[in-house]
Scaffold this motif. Structure first.
Motif, short mmCIF file in Angstrom:
data_model
loop_
_atom_site.label_atom_id
_atom_site.label_comp_id
_atom_site.label_asym_id
_atom_site.label_seq_id
_atom_site.Cartn_x
_atom_site.Cartn_y
_atom_site.Cartn_z
N ILE A 65 0.83 -1.20 0.00
CA ILE A 65 0.00 0.00 0.00
C ILE A 65 0.87 1.25 0.00
CG2 ILE A 65 -1.91 1.19 1.18
CD1 ILE A 65 -2.63 -1.59 0.17
N LEU A 66 2.10 1.13 0.51
CA LEU A 66 3.01 2.29 0.57
C LEU A 66 3.47 2.71 -0.82
CD1 LEU A 66 5.22 1.31 3.65
CD2 LEU A 66 3.27 2.89 3.59
N GLY A 67 3.48 1.75 -1.76
CA GLY A 67 3.83 2.08 -3.14
C GLY A 67 5.29 1.89 -3.46
N ASP A 68 6.19 2.30 -2.61
CA ASP A 68 7.63 2.26 -2.89
C ASP A 68 8.24 1.03 -2.21
OD1 ASP A 68 10.16 3.21 -3.79
OD2 ASP A 68 10.55 3.92 -1.74
N ASN A 69 8.90 0.18 -3.02
CA ASN A 69 9.49 -1.04 -2.47
C ASN A 69 10.62 -0.76 -1.49
OD1 ASN A 69 7.72 -2.51 -4.02
ND2 ASN A 69 9.19 -3.01 -5.62
N ALA A 70 11.40 0.30 -1.76
CA ALA A 70 12.50 0.65 -0.86
C ALA A 70 11.99 1.04 0.52
CB ALA A 70 13.33 1.79 -1.46
N THR A 71 10.84 1.73 0.56
CA THR A 71 10.25 2.12 1.84
C THR A 71 9.84 0.90 2.65
OG1 THR A 71 9.41 4.16 0.83
CG2 THR A 71 8.42 3.49 2.92
N VAL A 72 9.29 -0.10 1.97
CA VAL A 72 8.87 -1.32 2.66
C VAL A 72 10.06 -2.08 3.24
CG1 VAL A 72 7.78 -3.58 2.36
CG2 VAL A 72 6.79 -1.57 1.27
#
Length: 423
Positions: free
Chosen positions: A325-332
């Motif tokens: 849901i956050l959209g950005d894989n790096a953020t996850v």
């Protein structure tokens, strides 16, 4: 006239109180520990520099954060909710208020015993806090008050009311078919890490649920236990390179990770803004109230092993396992690694002895052993490398087969073939 056995300074300097007496007095002053105790203030070593994950930002519930200046604007909104709640009764507002106050006052001692630390509030103030906050929660359950922060703040361990008093007040005005457990499920549905917890929901009874954090924890309790020595696994990209296939699991149990015949099955789960907040508070409650339960912390440790880079996240998203849901894989990946580092530290602090984890039953021991045994087999890596790099397209497959065929031809036959090709 002063007695010969005393000096004028005896009154100013009385003899010291024996240490044993001081300790005995402090122990006697401690509140008795109640089996009802279920709401705790999160200690600093759990906060790990993230107060926001445990501190309400918009709605304060219960006595722990009551009266904080930044939360006062919500006070008037809560009073409006109290007014709406009182209108649900067939009685006059004055009579119904008296009934609610009487109900809470009769349970005041029990309610206070639900908090791990003494509540320094006068009786009237305490009863008022419980009534106003319970009314706000009941209106949220019945109308799903449209404010995302409301839902977030209701997931905080320090920001709870005992569920039994909410149920008792709700039962005086609500005649619908849904239980308080059903209503709670609907309120927090969008914050679920995994969808479809109906199996656990069916076996839940409000009498066995302490508050909302306990309710959320109960939805994820595995139906069967496992255990063994702690063991980590390679990350997703490494497993993929060794030939492991990824498959979306059909189970609605978040902890039902399966590995068989080279196929890793993981139930679909979501990562969103509130994921860290939810897991942190469930873990804090678990540590205080259910210290023997490891499955949630072990799941976070397992995810930390599997997910290290944005590429790991990308593969899980590709196979429909992770809904980002956050959209950005790096953020996850950053979120999981940061959150897990603290949890791993907590596990080590509790179970580490001379550098070795003792008396710790890792929930995913069998699963991790199966996965590691497969990964450490060289044949699987060689076969996967061949398939991924040399047989990844039809033309690549034809080229490799042709190369192998030609390598076995005698040189004179190869010359004949080449001359025919050129002609």
């Amino acid at each position: 006239m002063a007695n010969g056995n005393h000096t004028p300074n005896d009154i100013e300097n009385p003899p010291p109180i024996p240490l044993a007496t001081l300790l005995r007095n402090e122990l006697d002053a401690l509140p008795s520990f109640s089996r009802m105790c279920c709401i705790y203030r999160v200690l600093e070593h759990f906060r790990h520099g993230n107060d926001r994950a445990y501190t309400p930002q918009a709605v304060f519930i219960g006595p722990i954060h009551h009266g904080k200046e930044k939360l006062k604007p919500m006070k008037y909104h809560k009073m409006r909710c109290l007014e709406d709640f009182l209108k649900r009764s067939n009685k006059s507002r004055e009579d119904y208020i008296e009934d609610c106050i009487k109900m809470i006052r009769e349970k005041e001692k029990l309610l206070r015993s639900c908090y791990a630390e003494p509540i320094r509030m006068a009786s009237d103030d305490f009863v008022k806090v419980v009534l106003v906050d319970a009314a706000f929660i009941i209106e949220a359950l019945l109308w799903h008050i449209d404010n995302p922060n409301n839902e977030n703040d209701l997931m905080l361990l320090e920001n709870q009311l005992p569920l039994f008093i909410i149920k008792e007040l709700l039962d005086t005005v609500y005649v619908g078919s849904h239980s308080i457990v059903d209503l709670s499920y609907m309120l927090f549905y969008d914050s679920m890490i995994i969808e479809g917890k109906e199996e656990n929901l069916r076996r839940l009874r409000s009498s066995n649920v302490a508050h909302f954090v306990d309710f959320l924890r109960s939805l994820y309790v595995p139906l069967s236990g496992r255990g063994g020595q702690i063991d980590t696994v390679p990350k997703v990209t490494e497993l993929h390179r060794s030939g492991v296939k990824f498959k979306l699991g059909s189970s609605q149990n978040l902890f039902d990770l399966r590995f068989s015949k080279g196929v890793l099955e993981v139930p679909r789960f979501k990562i969103f803004d509130e994921t860290e907040l939810l897991i942190r508070n469930m873990l804090a409650f678990k540590q205080y109230h259910y210290p023997e339960e490891n499955y949630l912390s072990d799941f976070v440790v397992m995810m930390d092993s599997l997910i290290d880079t944005p590429e790991d996240v990308g593969l899980l998203v590709k196979y429909g396992i992770l809904e980002n849901i956050l959209g950005d894989n790096a953020t996850v990946s950053t979120l999981i690694n940061y959150r897990s580092s603290h949890i791993i530290w907590c596990i080590s602090a509790l179970a580490l002895h001379d550098g070795v984890l003792i008396n710790y039953h890792f929930y995913f021991n069998t699963f991790s052993k199966q996965l590691n045994d497969y990964y450490r087999t060289s044949w699987h890596k060689w076969k996967a490398n061949l398939k991924q790099n040399y047989f990844n397209t039809p033309w690549a497959t034809v080229s490799v087969i042709a190369a192998i065929f030609l390598s076995f031809l005698p040189s004179y036959k190869l010359c004949v073939l080449l001359s025919l090709f050129n002609s």
